[in-house]
Design a protein around this motif. Structure first.
Motif, short mmCIF file in Angstrom:
data_model
loop_
_atom_site.label_atom_id
_atom_site.label_comp_id
_atom_site.label_asym_id
_atom_site.label_seq_id
_atom_site.Cartn_x
_atom_site.Cartn_y
_atom_site.Cartn_z
N ASP A 133 0.85 -1.20 0.00
CA ASP A 133 0.00 0.00 0.00
C ASP A 133 0.88 1.24 0.00
O ASP A 133 0.88 2.03 0.95
CB ASP A 133 -0.92 -0.02 1.22
CG ASP A 133 -2.06 0.97 1.10
OD1 ASP A 133 -2.38 1.39 -0.03
OD2 ASP A 133 -2.64 1.34 2.14
N ASP A 134 1.61 1.42 -1.09
CA ASP A 134 2.62 2.48 -1.21
C ASP A 134 2.47 3.14 -2.58
O ASP A 134 2.78 2.54 -3.61
CB ASP A 134 4.02 1.90 -1.05
CG ASP A 134 5.13 2.94 -1.11
OD1 ASP A 134 4.85 4.09 -1.49
OD2 ASP A 134 6.28 2.60 -0.79
N GLU A 135 1.96 4.39 -2.60
CA GLU A 135 1.70 5.08 -3.86
C GLU A 135 2.94 5.21 -4.73
O GLU A 135 2.86 5.14 -5.96
CB GLU A 135 1.11 6.46 -3.59
CG GLU A 135 -0.31 6.44 -3.07
CD GLU A 135 -0.91 7.84 -2.98
OE1 GLU A 135 -0.83 8.58 -3.99
OE2 GLU A 135 -1.43 8.19 -1.90
N SER A 136 4.09 5.39 -4.13
CA SER A 136 5.31 5.62 -4.91
C SER A 136 5.67 4.43 -5.80
O SER A 136 6.28 4.59 -6.86
CB SER A 136 6.48 5.94 -3.97
OG SER A 136 6.81 4.81 -3.17
N LYS A 139 3.77 4.73 -9.27
CA LYS A 139 3.98 5.89 -10.13
C LYS A 139 4.60 5.49 -11.46
O LYS A 139 5.56 4.73 -11.53
CB LYS A 139 4.88 6.91 -9.43
CG LYS A 139 4.20 7.67 -8.30
CD LYS A 139 3.07 8.57 -8.84
CE LYS A 139 2.44 9.40 -7.72
NZ LYS A 139 1.33 10.22 -8.25
N ALA A 159 -3.70 2.58 -2.33
CA ALA A 159 -2.60 3.37 -2.89
C ALA A 159 -2.67 3.43 -4.41
O ALA A 159 -2.33 4.46 -5.01
CB ALA A 159 -1.25 2.78 -2.45
N LYS A 162 -5.46 5.83 -5.63
CA LYS A 162 -5.07 7.20 -5.31
C LYS A 162 -3.99 7.70 -6.26
O LYS A 162 -3.97 8.87 -6.66
CB LYS A 162 -4.55 7.27 -3.87
CG LYS A 162 -5.62 7.06 -2.81
CD LYS A 162 -5.00 7.07 -1.42
CE LYS A 162 -6.02 6.85 -0.32
NZ LYS A 162 -5.40 6.80 1.03
N ALA A 163 -3.07 6.82 -6.63
CA ALA A 163 -1.95 7.23 -7.49
C ALA A 163 -2.34 7.33 -8.95
O ALA A 163 -1.70 8.06 -9.72
CB ALA A 163 -0.80 6.21 -7.34
N THR A 215 0.23 7.18 -14.78
CA THR A 215 -0.04 6.06 -13.89
C THR A 215 -1.45 5.57 -14.17
O THR A 215 -2.42 6.29 -13.95
CB THR A 215 0.09 6.48 -12.41
OG1 THR A 215 1.38 7.03 -12.18
CG2 THR A 215 -0.14 5.29 -11.49
#
Length: 249
Positions: A133-136, A139, A159, A162-163, A215
């Motif tokens: 659960d990490d948007e980065s 990307k 994530a 959202k991204a 993305t």
């Protein structure tokens, strides 16, 4: 060791109801689901995508990878499976479908796979997210999820939605059928107007200048109509080429 999807497809004549063909439904479904992803990636994924990551190395993982390779010049495939899988067999199965060699690299973690892949595909039966659960990590990636088809199940975390600059579905039913979209919509994490159906992107004048962004999240659920259309095309091709076994009904 039984297949997740099995069955028989009976193709009937639309005019008189007579049986035209019997087909292996598991293979047909795997084929058309892979093709679904192929169409989406053909029109949405970056043209310069050369790496693909596949989470889930089952039958559908093979077909998903093959169709990604068919529409983009994929040089290297990164793979991850929860349980131990034979990478050599997976590689051979993909290569048999696409008719060329690929480089396959097994990854120890999903995060490692994501860091190396332009296109990321989840083809699992997991009820909970298989990605961190990490948007980065999302990307500038094109992410495809094809495994979940129930409202309470999801392969992708918040994530990702959202991204995402754009979210695309094969059918609007995906917003109700899959927890990957149903849950974040219900919880207010995303709004429905952020979700686009691929047919609109392809055929509606409203989307002529539509920008996909960097993305992307592609969610595929499929429907029985796809099996019917693909089954009909396969039957017609088999008739023209004299393939198959004639049965006396």
């Amino acid at each position: 060791n039984k297949p997740m999807i099995d069955g028989m497809m009976v193709l009937n004549d639309a005019d008189d109801g007579s049986v035209k063909a019997i087909m292996h439904a598991g293979f047909l479904t795997a084929l058309r689901t892979g093709a679904n992803t192929g169409v989406m990636l053909k029109h949405l994924a970056p043209k310069n995508a050369h790496t693909c990551g596949i989470v889930g190395m089952g039958v559908q993982g093979v077909f998903q990878t093959a169709f990604a390779c068919a529409v983009r010049d994929i040089k290297t495939v990164y793979a991850f499976n929860r349980s131990k899988k034979d990478g050599a067999k997976f590689k051979a199965d993909v290569e048999k479908l696409i008719g060329r060699e690929i480089v396959l690299e097994m990854c120890e973690t999903v995060a490692d796979l994501m860091a190396k892949s332009d296109i990321i595909i989840a083809a699992t039966t997991s009820n909970t997210p298989v990605f961190p659960d990490d948007e980065s990590l999302f990307k500038n990636r094109t992410v495809v999820a094809i495994g979940t088809y129930k409202p309470h199940c999801r392969e992708c975390p918040d994530a990702l939605v959202k991204a995402a600059d754009g979210i695309y579905v094969d059918l609007n039913f995906a917003k109700e059928e899959s927890g990957d979209l149903y849950i974040p919509i219900k919880e207010g994490t995303i709004s429905e107007d952020k979700i686009h159906q691929i047919s609109d992107v392809l055929y509606s004048d409203d989307y002529k200048n539509h920008k996909t962004g960097k993305t992307l999240f592609i969610k595929i659920v499929g429907m029985a109509l796809f099996d019917l259309v693909c089954g009909t095309e396969i039957y017609n091709a088999a008739q023209q080429k004299g393939l198959g076994t004639n049965l006396d009904f």
